[in-house]
Design a protein around this motif. Structure first.
Motif, PDB file in Angstrom:
ATOM      1  N   LEU A 148      22.527  44.494  -6.143  1.00  0.00           N
ATOM      2  CA  LEU A 148      23.344  43.475  -6.611  1.00  0.00           C
ATOM      3  C   LEU A 148      22.744  41.970  -5.753  1.00  0.00           C
ATOM      4  CD1 LEU A 148      26.413  41.466  -7.303  1.00  0.00           C
ATOM      5  CD2 LEU A 148      26.800  42.526  -4.569  1.00  0.00           C
ATOM      6  N   MET A 149      21.844  41.899  -4.076  1.00  0.00           N
ATOM      7  CA  MET A 149      21.636  41.134  -3.996  1.00  0.00           C
ATOM      8  C   MET A 149      20.037  41.064  -4.673  1.00  0.00           C
ATOM      9  SD  MET A 149      19.675  40.821  -0.606  1.00  0.00           S
ATOM     10  CE  MET A 149      18.166  41.146  -1.051  1.00  0.00           C
ATOM     11  N   THR A 150      19.465  41.779  -5.270  1.00  0.00           N
ATOM     12  CA  THR A 150      18.382  41.754  -6.156  1.00  0.00           C
ATOM     13  C   THR A 150      18.886  40.298  -7.616  1.00  0.00           C
ATOM     14  OG1 THR A 150      17.337  43.186  -4.986  1.00  0.00           O
ATOM     15  CG2 THR A 150      15.803  42.550  -6.929  1.00  0.00           C
ATOM     16  N   ILE A 151      19.622  41.537  -8.382  1.00  0.00           N
ATOM     17  CA  ILE A 151      20.017  41.219  -9.599  1.00  0.00           C
ATOM     18  C   ILE A 151      20.787  39.466  -9.409  1.00  0.00           C
ATOM     19  CG2 ILE A 151      21.867  41.538 -11.207  1.00  0.00           C
ATOM     20  CD1 ILE A 151      21.706  43.974 -10.931  1.00  0.00           C
ATOM     21  N   VAL A 152      21.911  39.456  -7.579  1.00  0.00           N
ATOM     22  CA  VAL A 152      21.703  37.435  -8.213  1.00  0.00           C
ATOM     23  C   VAL A 152      20.920  36.653  -7.992  1.00  0.00           C
ATOM     24  CG1 VAL A 152      23.105  36.310  -6.265  1.00  0.00           C
ATOM     25  CG2 VAL A 152      24.115  38.322  -7.228  1.00  0.00           C
ATOM     26  N   VAL A 153      20.329  36.711  -7.141  1.00  0.00           N
ATOM     27  CA  VAL A 153      18.964  36.112  -6.446  1.00  0.00           C
ATOM     28  C   VAL A 153      18.072  35.963  -7.941  1.00  0.00           C
ATOM     29  CG1 VAL A 153      19.005  36.836  -3.773  1.00  0.00           C
ATOM     30  CG2 VAL A 153      17.107  37.512  -5.392  1.00  0.00           C
ATOM     31  N   ILE A 154      17.753  36.770  -8.493  1.00  0.00           N
ATOM     32  CA  ILE A 154      17.056  36.822  -9.940  1.00  0.00           C
ATOM     33  C   ILE A 154      18.014  35.687 -11.044  1.00  0.00           C
ATOM     34  CG2 ILE A 154      16.034  38.253 -11.432  1.00  0.00           C
ATOM     35  CD1 ILE A 154      15.777  40.382 -10.778  1.00  0.00           C
ATOM     36  N   ASN A 155      19.439  35.876 -10.740  1.00  0.00           N
ATOM     37  CA  ASN A 155      19.914  35.437 -11.772  1.00  0.00           C
ATOM     38  C   ASN A 155      20.411  33.918 -11.686  1.00  0.00           C
ATOM     39  OD1 ASN A 155      21.163  36.974 -14.113  1.00  0.00           O
ATOM     40  ND2 ASN A 155      21.497  37.929 -12.941  1.00  0.00           N
ATOM     41  N   LEU A 156      20.236  33.445  -9.964  1.00  0.00           N
ATOM     42  CA  LEU A 156      19.694  32.038  -9.638  1.00  0.00           C
ATOM     43  C   LEU A 156      18.516  31.632  -9.727  1.00  0.00           C
ATOM     44  CD1 LEU A 156      22.004  32.827  -6.033  1.00  0.00           C
ATOM     45  CD2 LEU A 156      22.849  31.675  -7.959  1.00  0.00           C
ATOM     46  N   VAL A 157      17.602  32.076  -9.850  1.00  0.00           N
ATOM     47  CA  VAL A 157      16.321  31.360 -10.033  1.00  0.00           C
ATOM     48  C   VAL A 157      16.155  31.320 -11.207  1.00  0.00           C
ATOM     49  CG1 VAL A 157      14.135  32.035 -10.183  1.00  0.00           C
ATOM     50  CG2 VAL A 157      15.660  32.736  -8.420  1.00  0.00           C
ATOM     51  N   GLY A 158      16.745  31.809 -12.290  1.00  0.00           N
ATOM     52  CA  GLY A 158      16.466  31.580 -13.384  1.00  0.00           C
ATOM     53  C   GLY A 158      17.754  30.353 -14.136  1.00  0.00           C
ATOM     54  N   ASP A 159      18.593  30.627 -13.662  1.00  0.00           N
ATOM     55  CA  ASP A 159      19.778  29.498 -14.020  1.00  0.00           C
ATOM     56  C   ASP A 159      19.295  28.021 -13.402  1.00  0.00           C
ATOM     57  OD1 ASP A 159      21.424  30.790 -15.097  1.00  0.00           O
ATOM     58  OD2 ASP A 159      23.206  31.287 -12.928  1.00  0.00           O
ATOM     59  N   GLN A 160      18.289  28.208 -12.323  1.00  0.00           N
ATOM     60  CA  GLN A 160      17.626  26.673 -11.911  1.00  0.00           C
ATOM     61  C   GLN A 160      16.774  25.678 -12.549  1.00  0.00           C
ATOM     62  OE1 GLN A 160      18.859  24.697  -9.961  1.00  0.00           O
ATOM     63  NE2 GLN A 160      17.467  23.487  -9.624  1.00  0.00           N
ATOM     64  N   LEU A 161      15.641  27.277 -13.269  1.00  0.00           N
ATOM     65  CA  LEU A 161      14.962  27.584 -14.242  1.00  0.00           C
ATOM     66  C   LEU A 161      14.992  26.820 -15.853  1.00  0.00           C
ATOM     67  CD1 LEU A 161      12.371  29.942 -13.871  1.00  0.00           C
ATOM     68  CD2 LEU A 161      11.684  28.080 -12.750  1.00  0.00           C
ATOM     69  N   ARG A 162      16.548  27.329 -15.857  1.00  0.00           N
ATOM     70  CA  ARG A 162      16.583  26.784 -17.627  1.00  0.00           C
ATOM     71  C   ARG A 162      17.640  25.501 -16.968  1.00  0.00           C
ATOM     72  NH1 ARG A 162      22.896  28.159 -17.729  1.00  0.00           N
ATOM     73  NH2 ARG A 162      22.858  26.789 -15.836  1.00  0.00           N
ATOM     74  N   ASP A 163      17.809  24.833 -15.689  1.00  0.00           N
ATOM     75  CA  ASP A 163      18.565  23.224 -15.320  1.00  0.00           C
ATOM     76  C   ASP A 163      16.967  22.692 -15.391  1.00  0.00           C
ATOM     77  OD1 ASP A 163      21.116  24.142 -15.394  1.00  0.00           O
ATOM     78  OD2 ASP A 163      21.072  24.545 -13.637  1.00  0.00           O
ATOM     79  N   VAL A 164      16.023  22.948 -14.950  1.00  0.00           N
ATOM     80  CA  VAL A 164      14.490  22.277 -14.574  1.00  0.00           C
ATOM     81  C   VAL A 164      14.157  21.923 -16.258  1.00  0.00           C
ATOM     82  CG1 VAL A 164      12.435  22.109 -13.718  1.00  0.00           C
ATOM     83  CG2 VAL A 164      14.448  22.840 -12.302  1.00  0.00           C
ATOM     84  N   LEU A 165      13.854  23.680 -16.976  1.00  0.00           N
ATOM     85  CA  LEU A 165      13.303  23.498 -17.999  1.00  0.00           C
ATOM     86  C   LEU A 165      13.961  22.166 -19.625  1.00  0.00           C
ATOM     87  CD1 LEU A 165      11.558  26.673 -17.661  1.00  0.00           C
ATOM     88  CD2 LEU A 165      10.049  24.486 -17.029  1.00  0.00           C
ATOM     89  N   ASN A 166      15.109  22.800 -19.373  1.00  0.00           N
ATOM     90  CA  ASN A 166      16.040  21.211 -19.766  1.00  0.00           C
ATOM     91  C   ASN A 166      17.140  20.935 -19.704  1.00  0.00           C
ATOM     92  OD1 ASN A 166      17.289  21.153 -22.305  1.00  0.00           O
ATOM     93  ND2 ASN A 166      17.351  23.087 -23.554  1.00  0.00           N
ATOM     94  N   PRO A 167      16.953  20.059 -19.489  1.00  0.00           N
ATOM     95  CA  PRO A 167      18.344  18.825 -18.047  1.00  0.00           C
ATOM     96  C   PRO A 167      19.035  19.128 -19.354  1.00  0.00           C
ATOM     97  CG  PRO A 167      15.691  17.695 -18.303  1.00  0.00           C
ATOM     98  CD  PRO A 167      15.838  19.114 -19.297  1.00  0.00           C
ATOM     99  N   ARG A 168      18.802  18.940 -20.341  1.00  0.00           N
ATOM    100  CA  ARG A 168      20.306  18.960 -21.075  1.00  0.00           C
ATOM    101  C   ARG A 168      21.315  20.214 -20.925  1.00  0.00           C
ATOM    102  NH1 ARG A 168      17.932  18.060 -26.911  1.00  0.00           N
ATOM    103  NH2 ARG A 168      17.072  19.904 -26.017  1.00  0.00           N
TER     104      ARG A 168
END
Length: 308
Positions: free
Chosen positions: A285-305
């Motif tokens: 559970l921890m592994t999947i959650v941290v990967i998704n959190l990293v992906g969410d922040q990458l999305r916000d950084v790469l596409n600020p809209r």
């Protein structure tokens, strides 16, 4: 020198140096404390999985190091040899749970990363060709993509595993088959926008080959959304592999994973020996959650809209 000139000079001196793209990316990413912690945890998890053979007290899948007398010991119980302590207990075969989880984490991460990279390469190439060629070729490819995405991923993976059999290579093939369509659709959408821009027309006028235009000019501009999809699909692949192994159709007993460890301890849950399934499930559970959190922040950084 006048006062105005002196103020201009001082303002010039105080002006901060221009940031590089990498520095701006790091600054934007670290604005989220939760995403920064998730990234650190992800790196720590990967490092622990890589160095597992050198830090764990035993190889849990070497019969010469496993003692059946240590079967289902509670957390914190010393081993029968007295050389170390089973801090998280043991499973039904007498394997140290910390050792088994780190070995299983290696397999789970390897399966998720390998299937994600192969599916990304395959899907990106297909999506680029569909967007660049257009016409009937694009329609045929996208109908295949739609057909692939219309079926539940777990159902397709189960069918392929039933045909191919168990094994790491077999489950990677199954996960690639399940995932490639996500990458193809993402890249095709981005490539359609890029292929209509002026720099592509200029490249065509210069006589560049189609392969160079696709992979040298269009693909680099499709990478930001592709990177986000990679993180999400890697977590999805890890959860799919764990589900298949839990059902007994994924990896064999000789190739451990977190899903297989959860499955091995499930039969002991009703007898109160919760730790055999609980701790591997927590790590998964921890592994999947941290990967998704990293992906969410990458999305916000790469596409600020898309950020809130």
């Amino acid at each position: 020198m006048s006062v105005t000139d002196a103020g201009a000079v001082n303002a010039t001196v105080r002006r901060p140096a221009a940031q590089t793209p990498f520095q701006r990316f790091v600054a934007d990413y670290t604005e989220s404390r939760l995403a920064t912690i998730a990234f650190i945890l992800l790196i720590a998890t990967m490092v622990l999985a890589l160095i597992a053979p050198w830090i764990v007290p035993q190889n849990p899948y070497d019969l010469a190091q496993v003692d059946i007398m240590d079967s289902r010991l509670k957390p914190g119980t010393p081993a029968s040899s007295g050389k170390y302590t089973h801090w998280l207990g043991t499973d039904g075969a007498g394997r140290d749970l910390v050792s088994a989880m780190l070995y299983g984490l290696r397999i789970s991460l390897a399966v998720g990363v390998m299937s994600g990279l192969i599916a990304m390469a395959l899907g990106a190439a297909i999506g680029l060709v569909a967007a660049y060629v257009g016409g009937r070729t694009e329609s045929l490819i996208m109908r295949i993509v739609d057909l692939q995405l219309s079926f539940p991923a777990i159902l397709v993976a189960l069918m392929l595993i039933a045909i191919l059999g168990k094994g790491v290579d077999k489950i990677i093939i199954a996960l690639v088959t399940v995932q490639w369509a996500y990458y193809a659709r993402t890249v095709r959408g981005s490539a359609l926008v890029e292929s209509r821009k002026e720099y592509v027309e200029a490249a065509r006028c210069l006589g560049l080959s189609n392969a160079r235009i696709l992979f040298g000019h269009i693909l680099p501009n499709c990478l930001p959304p592709l990177i986000v999809v990679v993180t999400v699909q890697t977590a999805h692949a890890i959860s799919l592999e764990a589900t298949l192994s839990f059902l007994g159709v994924g990896l064999p007993q000789t190739e451990p994973s977190l899903g297989l460890l959860i499955s091995n301890g499930f039969q002991y849950m009703l007898s109160g020996e919760y730790w055999i399934s609980f701790f591997p499930g927590l790590v998964l559970l921890m592994t999947i959650v941290v990967i998704n959190l990293v992906g969410d922040q990458l999305r916000d950084v790469l596409n600020p809209r898309l950020s809130k």
